[in-house]
Design a protein around this motif. Structure first.
Motif, PDB file in Angstrom:
ATOM      1  N   THR A 206       0.831  -1.206   0.000  1.00 19.49           N
ATOM      2  CA  THR A 206       0.000   0.000   0.000  1.00 19.49           C
ATOM      3  C   THR A 206       0.864   1.255   0.000  1.00 19.49           C
ATOM      4  OG1 THR A 206      -1.722  -1.189   1.213  1.00 19.49           O
ATOM      5  CG2 THR A 206      -1.825   1.222   1.236  1.00 19.49           C
ATOM      6  N   ALA A 207       1.836   1.321   0.899  1.00 21.58           N
ATOM      7  CA  ALA A 207       2.721   2.488   0.946  1.00 21.58           C
ATOM      8  C   ALA A 207       3.557   2.576  -0.326  1.00 21.58           C
ATOM      9  CB  ALA A 207       3.622   2.413   2.172  1.00 21.58           C
ATOM     10  N   LEU A 241      -4.670  11.161  17.611  1.00 22.93           N
ATOM     11  CA  LEU A 241      -3.582  10.739  16.732  1.00 22.93           C
ATOM     12  C   LEU A 241      -3.482   9.222  16.621  1.00 22.93           C
ATOM     13  CD1 LEU A 241      -0.821  13.196  18.020  1.00 22.93           C
ATOM     14  CD2 LEU A 241      -2.282  13.478  16.025  1.00 22.93           C
ATOM     15  N   HIS A 242      -4.414   8.516  17.232  1.00 23.91           N
ATOM     16  CA  HIS A 242      -4.321   7.064  17.316  1.00 23.91           C
ATOM     17  C   HIS A 242      -5.357   6.401  16.402  1.00 23.91           C
ATOM     18  CE1 HIS A 242      -1.689   7.686  20.767  1.00 23.91           C
ATOM     19  NE2 HIS A 242      -2.569   8.572  21.186  1.00 23.91           N
ATOM     20  N   TYR A 243      -4.872   5.616  15.450  1.00 27.04           N
ATOM     21  CA  TYR A 243      -5.712   4.870  14.513  1.00 27.04           C
ATOM     22  C   TYR A 243      -5.649   3.402  14.937  1.00 27.04           C
ATOM     23  CZ  TYR A 243      -5.594   8.946  11.382  1.00 27.04           C
ATOM     24  OH  TYR A 243      -5.719  10.200  10.840  1.00 27.04           O
ATOM     25  N   SER A 244      -6.795   2.797  15.197  1.00 28.94           N
ATOM     26  CA  SER A 244      -6.806   1.431  15.701  1.00 28.94           C
ATOM     27  C   SER A 244      -7.843   0.608  14.951  1.00 28.94           C
ATOM     28  CB  SER A 244      -7.157   1.397  17.197  1.00 28.94           C
ATOM     29  OG  SER A 244      -6.312   2.248  17.939  1.00 28.94           O
ATOM     30  N   ILE A 245      -7.473  -0.615  14.619  1.00 28.88           N
ATOM     31  CA  ILE A 245      -8.439  -1.568  14.094  1.00 28.88           C
ATOM     32  C   ILE A 245      -8.353  -2.809  14.959  1.00 28.88           C
ATOM     33  CG2 ILE A 245      -6.816  -2.366  12.298  1.00 28.88           C
ATOM     34  CD1 ILE A 245      -9.372  -3.050  10.641  1.00 28.88           C
ATOM     35  N   ILE A 258      -8.023  -4.057   7.178  1.00 31.08           N
ATOM     36  CA  ILE A 258      -6.779  -3.480   7.701  1.00 31.08           C
ATOM     37  C   ILE A 258      -6.200  -2.494   6.696  1.00 31.08           C
ATOM     38  CG2 ILE A 258      -4.402  -4.012   8.359  1.00 31.08           C
ATOM     39  CD1 ILE A 258      -5.484  -6.664   9.506  1.00 31.08           C
ATOM     40  N   ARG A 259      -6.203  -2.851   5.403  1.00 36.27           N
ATOM     41  CA  ARG A 259      -5.701  -1.939   4.376  1.00 36.27           C
ATOM     42  C   ARG A 259      -6.533  -0.658   4.348  1.00 36.27           C
ATOM     43  NH1 ARG A 259      -7.738  -3.924  -0.003  1.00 36.27           N
ATOM     44  NH2 ARG A 259      -6.293  -5.666  -0.219  1.00 36.27           N
ATOM     45  N   HIS A 260      -7.851  -0.804   4.416  1.00 35.82           N
ATOM     46  CA  HIS A 260      -8.744   0.351   4.399  1.00 35.82           C
ATOM     47  C   HIS A 260      -8.392   1.315   5.541  1.00 35.82           C
ATOM     48  CE1 HIS A 260     -12.617   2.136   3.076  1.00 35.82           C
ATOM     49  NE2 HIS A 260     -12.732   2.509   4.329  1.00 35.82           N
ATOM     50  N   SER A 261      -8.189   0.764   6.730  1.00 32.11           N
ATOM     51  CA  SER A 261      -7.849   1.583   7.891  1.00 32.11           C
ATOM     52  C   SER A 261      -6.485   2.238   7.727  1.00 32.11           C
ATOM     53  CB  SER A 261      -7.859   0.712   9.154  1.00 32.11           C
ATOM     54  OG  SER A 261      -9.080   0.016   9.289  1.00 32.11           O
ATOM     55  N   TYR A 262      -5.536   1.475   7.215  1.00 30.47           N
ATOM     56  CA  TYR A 262      -4.173   1.993   7.052  1.00 30.47           C
ATOM     57  C   TYR A 262      -4.129   3.125   6.020  1.00 30.47           C
ATOM     58  CZ  TYR A 262       0.852   2.040   6.102  1.00 30.47           C
ATOM     59  OH  TYR A 262       2.160   2.416   5.936  1.00 30.47           O
ATOM     60  N   LEU A 263      -4.964   3.025   5.009  1.00 28.30           N
ATOM     61  CA  LEU A 263      -5.013   4.099   4.009  1.00 28.30           C
ATOM     62  C   LEU A 263      -5.459   5.411   4.652  1.00 28.30           C
ATOM     63  CD1 LEU A 263      -6.358   2.280   0.837  1.00 28.30           C
ATOM     64  CD2 LEU A 263      -4.238   3.600   1.013  1.00 28.30           C
ATOM     65  N   TYR A 264      -6.388   5.340   5.586  1.00 25.47           N
ATOM     66  CA  TYR A 264      -6.773   6.565   6.306  1.00 25.47           C
ATOM     67  C   TYR A 264      -5.576   7.134   7.059  1.00 25.47           C
ATOM     68  CZ  TYR A 264     -11.762   6.782   5.476  1.00 25.47           C
ATOM     69  OH  TYR A 264     -12.988   6.936   4.877  1.00 25.47           O
TER      70      TYR A 264
END
Length: 545
Positions: A206-207, A241-245, A258-264
């Protein structure tokens, strides 16, 4: 003009540093994933550091790990009778045995827990689970589980569990969850190790597509929490500042979610830096709002809609779909109201042929969206219609009016939670036009003023709520609104240097019958020492306020 201490206090009391999605549940459509070419993956691996341990990489803020807080919350649910998915525990004998022990657990703390669970039960198991997961993500470690956010910015779904923070520590001790955590730790480590290489590979890909190097986190964190008791569901949250799945441990790792969340996590800083340019496209929101299936969180928040469409467009390009399938997927997004996916996909095709990383290209991506051209194109789009609703039982006019009021108040509360001060002001002013003097609406309007930095107006409204409580014939305020109004006034007087008046307000807050625990704790702290917005309430982790 520099803000006054009072204005700064009101601003800090409600705002977080991130966009308006804190606490929202994101429903991710699970779609098949087509791997990108191996050469791209090789380049990514050479550029990015790996997730080397359950603690992740301290520099990048990215990790896969288990959480003792979430484990404890899920144990409480299991003891209460909630079954996320028993079959998912077949490969975890220690947890399966623990589940049986929890259902047989007895004691006063367990009795109180089960009563609380019964009193707060919902018909939808997924919605009920999501509330407790939200709680698990905003509290600190055992045995006290202190809130890590100030009470005013706790997510709305966590506020529905008011009092659970008092019950969980008692159950933790009674059920000896510290020992149970050690007993299942090997299983936890094994499932984290299973997730890590798959998540690492997906994050690299993704990155790599975005040509983004992993940089120092600067406080931003992306965490994949794995907890087998969660079953097959996933829940994504953004708190500050914390993104969690949060994911379970079924046979299939939910890599799409997980990819969807990481893209955010990757896209949000870019979108924030281009927010002014994004706002210039806001006219398209009026068209998107005509789509019956457009999720409610995007109907008034164009930035959120834009963000979601960028993420979905990138996902489509990562899937490497043949042209007919790509067109079908974009057409489906159009019909559902995600009308920006198509022009963003067009911009991504240009990006793929050029050299810069996405954070350099992003301003051009935004500018490349032609509002006039999209308005013309969308004239021919037929939006999908919602499924016909089941007829509801006939209600009396009084019950209908009360139900409508509750819905309007809920809308205003959600707008406060998402920091949309202008929309919240409009909502609560509309309620007050139909229900003059309603304390709950006055309190909501005061908080809307807080969001917009209107310190004096907020103070006046809090004073009205307090005055109405002792005025014959005035509508009585609910205990939470009245207690918090006193607390806010106490803090305001502290900041204005009038300690005697501040103490009077804190005393009054404690005297409110039925005041929530958060307000009582805040008032007690106010009695102990003058309020200091730059002090350690949040950092101490011991105060809900």
């Amino acid at each position: 003009m520099a803000p006054t201490p009072l204005q700064e206090f009101l601003k800090q009391a409600i705002l977080t540093k991130q966009p308006k999605r804190s606490g929202q549940i994101r429903c991710v459509k699970m779609k098949s994933y087509f791997p990108i070419a191996a050469a791209v993956l090789t380049v990514c691996i050479s550029l990015f550091p790996a997730l080397a341990s359950p603690q992740g990489n301290a520099d990048t803020g990215i990790s896969v790990e288990s959480s003792q807080q979430l484990f404890s919350v899920m144990c409480a649910l299991e003891a209460s009778g909630f079954d996320a998915n028993s079959s998912a525990l077949d490969q975890f004998p220690e947890r399966a045995a623990l589940q049986r022990r929890l259902t047989q657990q007895e004691g006063p703390a367990t009795d109180a827990l089960r009563q609380f669970y019964h009193d707060h039960a919902l018909k939808d198991p997924a919605e009920m689970l999501s509330r407790y997961i939200s709680f698990g993500l905003v509290v600190g470690p055992p045995p006290q589980f202190p809130y890590q956010l100030e009470h005013e910015i706790l997510p709305p779904d966590v506020l529905t569990l008011e009092g659970f923070d008092e019950i969980l520590p008692n159950f933790y001790r009674e059920a000896h969850l510290d020992r149970e955590w050690l007993r299942v730790s090997k299983e936890s480590d094994q499932v984290v190790e299973r997730y890590q290489p798959i998540v690492r590979r997906e994050l690299f890909v993704t990155a790599g597509y975005l040509r983004e190097l992993m940089r120092p986190s600067n406080g931003r964190e992306f965490t994949v929490y794995v907890e087998p008791f969660v079953g097959n569901r996933t829940n994504f949250r953004i708190y500050g500042l914390h993104y969690s799945i949060v994911a379970g441990a079924g046979s299939q790792i939910p890599i799409d979610a997980i990819r969807h969340s990481y893209l955010y996590f990757l896209i949000d800083p870019m979108a924030l830096s281009s927010r002014k340019e994004i706002d210039k496209k806001r006219a398209l929101l009026d068209i998107a709002n005509k789509a019956p299936l457009l999720p409610v969180e995007y109907r008034e928040e164009f930035f959120g809609l834009f963000d979601e469409c960028v993420v979905k467009a990138i996902e489509l390009r990562l899937r490497k779909l043949p042209p007919p399938e790509l067109e079908a997927a974009i057409a489906e997004d159009d019909r559902e109201g995600l009308i920006l996916v198509r022009p963003i996909v067009a911009q991504l095709k240009i990006f793929e042929k050029q050299g810069p990383a996405m954070h350099y290209y992003f301003p051009d991506l935004v500018k490349g969206i032609d509002v006039d051209a999209e308005t013309e194109r969308l004239k021919s789009v037929k939006f999908a219609t919602a499924q016909p609703a089941k007829p509801e039982p006939q209600k009396s006019p009084e019950a209908t009016a009360q139900s409508d009021l509750e819905k309007e108040l809920a809308v205003g509360d959600q707008q406060i939670a998402t920091q949309n001060g202008a929309a919240a002001q409009s909502t609560f002013e509309g309620i007050l036009e139909k229900h003059p003097g309603l304390p709950r609406a006055k309190y909501g309007l005061a908080m809307a003023c807080v969001l917009q930095g209107r310190a004096s107006q907020a103070q006046r409204l809090f004073e009205e709520i307090v005055a109405d409580a002792s005025t014959p014939g005035a509508l009585p305020a609910d205990p939470a609104s009245l207690a918090w109004a006193h607390v806010y006034l106490g803090r305001i007087h502290d900041l204005q240097g009038d300690r005697d008046l501040a103490l009077t307000e804190y005393d009054a807050a404690l005297a409110v019958s039925g005041a929530p625990d958060g307000a009582r704790v805040a008032a007690q702290r106010g009695q102990s020492a003058p309020y200091n917005p730059s002090g350690g309430a949040k950092g101490s982790g011991s105060d809900k306020q």
